[in-house]
Design a protein around this motif. Structure first.
Motif, PDB file in Angstrom:
ATOM      1  N   PRO A 248       0.809  -1.231   0.000  1.00  0.00           N
ATOM      2  CA  PRO A 248       0.000   0.000   0.000  1.00  0.00           C
ATOM      3  C   PRO A 248       0.838   1.275   0.000  1.00  0.00           C
ATOM      4  CG  PRO A 248      -0.815  -1.568   1.637  1.00  0.00           C
ATOM      5  CD  PRO A 248       0.514  -2.081   1.169  1.00  0.00           C
ATOM      6  N   LEU A 249       2.087   1.202   0.453  1.00  0.00           N
ATOM      7  CA  LEU A 249       2.933   2.390   0.551  1.00  0.00           C
ATOM      8  C   LEU A 249       3.728   2.644  -0.724  1.00  0.00           C
ATOM      9  CD1 LEU A 249       4.113   4.659   2.332  1.00  0.00           C
ATOM     10  CD2 LEU A 249       5.823   3.024   3.126  1.00  0.00           C
ATOM     11  N   LEU A 250       4.310   1.587  -1.308  1.00  0.00           N
ATOM     12  CA  LEU A 250       5.203   1.741  -2.454  1.00  0.00           C
ATOM     13  C   LEU A 250       4.612   1.250  -3.766  1.00  0.00           C
ATOM     14  CD1 LEU A 250       8.510   0.500  -0.757  1.00  0.00           C
ATOM     15  CD2 LEU A 250       7.704   2.845  -0.993  1.00  0.00           C
ATOM     16  N   GLY A 251       3.665   0.326  -3.697  1.00  0.00           N
ATOM     17  CA  GLY A 251       3.180  -0.295  -4.920  1.00  0.00           C
ATOM     18  C   GLY A 251       3.881  -1.622  -5.151  1.00  0.00           C
ATOM     19  N   PRO A 252       3.214  -2.570  -5.810  1.00  0.00           N
ATOM     20  CA  PRO A 252       3.809  -3.914  -5.946  1.00  0.00           C
ATOM     21  C   PRO A 252       5.036  -3.968  -6.836  1.00  0.00           C
ATOM     22  CG  PRO A 252       1.776  -3.741  -7.201  1.00  0.00           C
ATOM     23  CD  PRO A 252       1.887  -2.481  -6.415  1.00  0.00           C
ATOM     24  N   GLU A 253       5.223  -2.991  -7.751  1.00  0.00           N
ATOM     25  CA  GLU A 253       6.331  -3.050  -8.708  1.00  0.00           C
ATOM     26  C   GLU A 253       7.495  -2.141  -8.343  1.00  0.00           C
ATOM     27  OE1 GLU A 253       6.386  -5.198 -11.051  1.00  0.00           O
ATOM     28  OE2 GLU A 253       4.350  -5.921 -10.662  1.00  0.00           O
TER      29      GLU A 253
END
Length: 562
Positions: A248-253
């Protein structure tokens, strides 16, 4: 009958043959339809039967005189639809089907001549049959086979053999047996057999796949595989926690994480005994008391002392001795601890988190310059604290946590932003060959535009002269030769009135024609530079000599009318 005979006699041979064929076809169709309806009326009684169950059911059906049909190579039995419910109740009362194995109903009939070995074998058969029925009660299991080996006791430890069991299951189409159900089967079988542990139960499917893995008591291949599975499960659990925290903070990629766990697979028991000399307690206490001594007779001797009611009684006097002893035992305080060391204790955790960098571009197009911006130290510290809290990081245990920021390959391969595209030029109203000439020879285009303007001015001037001459001719009245001046004035007056009416009518018609011509001359706007130049020259010419331009337009209108 006579009529039928006459009718048959009147028919030809071909007609008789056709009539016979038609009768045979109709009769055969009726027989086939009756047979089809009769066979269609059969419904399924049981399916997926074992051979011994199918044989027992067929014997019952034959004894009852019921028609039946076999399907699926004898695994399914079909009976008339009207008797399906009745026959199922009859078979259930007879204990059919038995699912291929007999349970404890094997002991319904007493056999006094059976030996102890026969009783043991029958007991094992009955127990296996009952366990098979219990396993088949699961929704995923279609058929099951259970084999049990009872424990073998002996006075010698080396000759003792523990109990073992194996379960073979056939799953329903499209179903899968979850690990929880496999473990439940192991505990079910182990609880029904004395001396059997769940670890000694093997569960397989019809394809030969081992569905559970028994614990090994020796340090062999099974122990290594179990250790590897435990380690992978712990690492997968920690990775899932890291992803759930950072996505939720950085994104999955935009991040990658890796976890390595070192486990201690040794297990055992530890006993600890601690003595505290500073604190002592009384363990035992013993007290003894001894009394010893001699007594002498006393009193007044003689007859008076021996009478029934003597005036004085004899007494006793002597010397005695008393001894008391006490024994107390003290012992230091002792603490005894017994701990069972679990298997799979985490010794050390190593976590690595790689963060992606942001990309900023200076410029556009092929000359754009890529600038990588790593996360600020405050953001990296916050991510490190989150990962440490989510995974249970412990520096005292020797855990290691590394958070670094490097650009990913996908980030480095991003294309630069494209330059903003210019607005497409409006379509030219001229044909393509005219556009090419206008682009290649602008001077020639300017000369042609000047020539056209000059011709337009000359044409307007000539038309103006022609109009003025025509007006003079129309204004001159036609009089007979030798007429007096008075008659000339009288003749000129109605002519002048007629001329004024005609001029007014002509002027109104000219205005209408000019309006139509202007509407017809409204061309679509052209944005080329050549057209703008020509339009500007025409506008300047019309401003300088508006009368000539008006005459030219009027001459065009007159020519169109004529």
């Amino acid at each position: 009958m006579n009529q039928i005979r006459k009718l048959l006699a009147s028919l030809s041979l071909r007609q008789k043959i056709s009539l016979l064929v038609a009768a045979v076809v109709v009769g055969g169709s009726l027989i086939a339809l009756t047979h089809w309806r009769r066979e269609r009326d059969f419904r399924l009684l049981y399916s997926g039967l074992a051979p011994e169950d199918a044989a027992a059911i067929l014997d019952k059906l034959r004894a009852s005189g019921v028609e039946y049909r076999l399907a699926d190579n004898g695994a399914s039995v079909l009976v008339p639809s009207a008797r399906v419910a009745e026959l199922r109740l009859q078979m259930a009362a007879a204990g059919l089907p038995r699912s291929g194995r007999i349970g404890f109903e094997l002991f319904d009939r007493t056999n006094f001549g059976a030996s102890d070995f026969t009783e043991q074998v029958n007991y094992r058969r009955a127990l296996e049959g009952e366990l098979e029925r219990s396993v088949m009660a699961l929704a995923e299991v279609e058929q099951a086979r259970v084999h049990i080996t009872f424990p073998k006791d002996s006075v010698f430890l080396e000759a003792r053999q523990p109990a073992k069991a194996s379960v073979l299951v056939r799953l329903r189409s499209g179903m899968r047996l979850p690990p929880s159900s496999v473990q439940a089967i192991c505990y079910l079988v182990a609880s029904a057999v004395e001396g059997l542990t769940p670890e000694a139960v093997a569960v397989l499917d019809m394809r030969g796949n081992l569905l559970n893995r028994a614990r090994s008591t020796t340090q062999g291949e099974d122990s290594s595989e179990a250790a590897l599975e435990l380690r992978q499960r712990l690492e997968k659990d920690l990775l899932a926690k890291i992803h759930a925290t950072l996505e939720p903070l950085l994104g999955p990629e935009h991040f990658r994480a890796g976890v390595s766990v070192e486990c201690d697979l040794t297990s055992g028991e530890q006993s600890e005994e601690i003595f505290d000399p500073a604190r002592s307690v009384m363990v035992s206490s013993q007290k003894t008391e001894d009394i010893s001594g001699t007594s002498l007779a006393s009193g007044v001797p003689g007859t008076a002392s021996n009478l029934p009611r003597p005036t004085s009684r004899p007494g006793a006097s002597g010397v005695g001795m008393t001894r008391r002893s006490e024994s107390i035992s003290y012992q230091a305080t002792r603490t005894v601890r017994r701990m069972k060391l679990p298997q799979g204790t985490i010794k050390r955790i190593s976590i690595a988190v790689l963060l992606d960098q942001n990309v900023r571009w200076e410029g556009v197009g092929p000359q754009a310059r890529r600038i990588l911006e790593p996360p600020p130290p405050e953001r990296i510290k916050a991510i490190r604290d989150l990962v440490a809290a989510a995974t249970g990081f412990s520096a005292e245990r020797g855990d290691q946590l590394i958070v670094e920021s490097l650009p990913f390959e996908t980030t480095l391969s991003l294309p630069p932003p494209e330059a903003p595209r210019a607005a497409p030029a409006p379509a030219s109203p001229w044909p393509p060959w005219v556009d090419e000439i206008l682009k290649k020879n602008p001077a020639l285009v300017a000369a042609a535009a000047g020539l056209v303007l000059l011709l337009l001015v000359v044409a307007l001037w000539r038309l103006g002269r022609r109009k003025r001459g025509r007006a003079r001719v129309e204004m001159t009245p036609e009089l007979p030769p030798g007429a007096p001046p008075a008659s000339l004035e009288a003749a000129a007056q109605p002519a002048a009135e007629n001329l004024e009416a005609r001029l007014a009518e002509q002027e109104a018609r000219q205005q209408q024609l000019e309006a139509e011509a202007l509407n017809a001359l409204k061309l679509p706007p052209v944005t080329t530079k050549k057209t703008e130049i020509l339009t500007k020259h025409l506008a300047e010419t019309v401003k300088k000599n508006p009368a000539s331009a008006a005459q030219i337009l009027r001459s065009w209108l007159y020519e169109k009318e004529s």
